[in-house]
Scaffold this motif. Structure first.
Motif, mmCIF file in Angstrom:
data_model
loop_
_atom_site.group_PDB
_atom_site.id
_atom_site.type_symbol
_atom_site.label_atom_id
_atom_site.label_comp_id
_atom_site.label_asym_id
_atom_site.label_seq_id
_atom_site.Cartn_x
_atom_site.Cartn_y
_atom_site.Cartn_z
ATOM 1 N N SER A 80 -13.445 14.752 -55.344
ATOM 2 C CA SER A 80 -14.436 13.677 -55.508
ATOM 3 C C SER A 80 -14.443 13.144 -56.936
ATOM 4 O O SER A 80 -14.902 12.037 -57.182
ATOM 5 N N ARG A 81 -13.922 13.953 -57.883
ATOM 6 C CA ARG A 81 -13.867 13.529 -59.292
ATOM 7 C C ARG A 81 -12.468 13.132 -59.760
ATOM 8 O O ARG A 81 -12.338 12.393 -60.737
ATOM 9 N N ILE A 82 -11.418 13.642 -59.108
ATOM 10 C CA ILE A 82 -10.076 13.312 -59.614
ATOM 11 C C ILE A 82 -9.244 12.515 -58.615
ATOM 12 O O ILE A 82 -8.122 12.122 -58.923
ATOM 13 N N LEU A 136 -14.582 21.070 -65.095
ATOM 14 C CA LEU A 136 -13.411 20.352 -64.602
ATOM 15 C C LEU A 136 -12.527 20.113 -65.813
ATOM 16 O O LEU A 136 -12.705 19.134 -66.546
ATOM 17 N N GLN A 140 -24.782 14.310 -57.648
ATOM 18 C CA GLN A 140 -24.643 14.172 -59.103
ATOM 19 C C GLN A 140 -23.716 15.233 -59.709
ATOM 20 O O GLN A 140 -22.844 14.944 -60.509
ATOM 21 N N ASP A 141 -23.911 16.487 -59.313
ATOM 22 C CA ASP A 141 -23.146 17.573 -59.951
ATOM 23 C C ASP A 141 -22.222 18.311 -58.982
ATOM 24 O O ASP A 141 -21.706 19.368 -59.316
ATOM 25 N N MET A 166 -17.832 13.037 -65.600
ATOM 26 C CA MET A 166 -17.254 13.291 -64.288
ATOM 27 C C MET A 166 -17.735 12.248 -63.284
ATOM 28 O O MET A 166 -18.569 12.508 -62.435
ATOM 29 N N ASP A 167 -17.192 11.053 -63.405
ATOM 30 C CA ASP A 167 -17.547 9.985 -62.474
ATOM 31 C C ASP A 167 -17.045 10.306 -61.071
ATOM 32 O O ASP A 167 -16.012 10.951 -60.899
ATOM 33 N N ILE A 168 -17.782 9.837 -60.084
ATOM 34 C CA ILE A 168 -17.390 10.051 -58.688
ATOM 35 C C ILE A 168 -16.344 9.007 -58.309
ATOM 36 O O ILE A 168 -16.576 7.806 -58.453
#
Lengths: 140, 140, 140, 140
Positions: free
Chosen positions: B71-73, B107, B32-33, B1-3
């Motif tokens: 923030s992830r997608i 996610l 981070q999470d 799950m890259d930012i």
């Protein structure tokens, strides 16, 4: 669970105690096992695409349960929500008020539990469902 | 799950897409999470007795989870809340902002799940906890 | 919230008071802010396809919260669950025990609130999350 | 939402696919908007004091929702619970079966939502309420 406050008394109480919620939220009528609350939808409740915001629907369900408790125990200001769950199931119909039908399932000494079905006016399919627990203050 | 979106990009997105939520809600930082969101408390969020309204806290948790997903997608506008549960545990400290710490727990392809702890700034004891499910639109 | 019962005392209490839950459920250790409970998976907990049944995971989360409360207030048998929410997020890894990490978020006079993350042993990604409210009996 | 499986077909499916749940759980009848499921209470479901365990009631609600979905889409084994909330409100009446009345509120392409009221047989006041979301597999 006798009714001790009808819709008129509840609406007057809301206007006096919660002026910041404005004119959008009101009680339609108190019923045998709960009540019906209404959100008169205006632009402030909308999200992009014309849907009604989740927090506006949460506020409607919360108000319905709060007033259902008061309709049975009278105008105590200190009842507070301790737990809520809500499922958003369908997009509301554009330009229609939302009606929240609340059933009081338990009115105990310290906790009250109720559930709520929210529908666009004149639509049978529910937009959202919610259940809430209220902690109620010691009564005389 | 890259930012893929940091706090600045998320705040710019909120301002452009959700002008009606105003200046009160913002993202402090992406972690981070998950991330940390902030409610800059003003009189409009208060209830009698100076406490912060349940719907304002619900809105904060909802925003935190929504932005954690983005923030992830990336900035897709169509993610919607399908389920939320919230426990209100303590009265917030008067005059302090609320901080919502969100952890993205899943996610998936169609569903995201996250939980949130809300605290008054500089207080260790949580005011509320929430968990939410978002339905996320198909991605290219 | 000082610890008044450690894992050994909790397991002895469970064996004496809840013989019907058998040997599958136990407490691994009591931690700073909660505890870790274990489900030693056997065929009785499985569903077709080898996954662990939802009710078995619910039982694990419920036990974890119950024992976390007891670890702080001692062996009172009368604490009862009043509300629970649970999200099932991933399939557990076949043939592994489940570990439930419980955090006690509030231990009030009449209500306790905790959350739980359930994972397959040695896996970082959570299988399920839960939050529960317990009603606790008046204490001396 | 036409009915494609009646009580007899659902009970036969449960016996074939979920032998481990045994004879305690069954479907009484399929109704216009859902169905009624039954827990034939025996000693294995009891807790000290003669009350029925929370996990047994969770299992009853879960089974009711699962079968309500199958009653409309047919015997697909792959529907899974993704979210559940449950409120335990009253002690069941000793020695009585539990009846779970399930209403299917949404049956969408990928998600189904239902709620459940659990009562001791012949008692009007509900013992527990629950709502659940099921993820349903793609249909032909």
């Amino acid at each position: 669970m006798d009714i001790v406050m009808e819709a008129g008394a509840l609406n007057a109480f809301l206007k006096a105690e919660f002026p910041q919620i404005g004119d959008s939220y009101s009680i339609d009528h108190v019923s045998q096992d709960g009540l019906v609350a209404r959100l008169s939808v205006n632009d402030g409740h909308l999200r992009p695409g014309g849907t009604i915001s989740g927090p506006s629907m949460f506020a409607l369900a919360d108000l319905a349960v709060y007033c259902a408790v008061l309709s049975r125990i009278g105008p105590v200001g200190l009842a507070v929500t301790t737990n809520a769950s809500i499922d958003f199931m369908r997009k509301p119909v554009a330009g229609r008020d939302l009606l929240a039908e609340c059933r009081l399932l338990k009115l105990g000494r310290v906790l009250a539990v109720a559930d709520v079905l929210i529908r666009s006016q004149d639509e049978p399919a529910p937009v959202a469902r919610s259940s809430m627990t209220y902690s109620i203050p010691p009564r005389g």
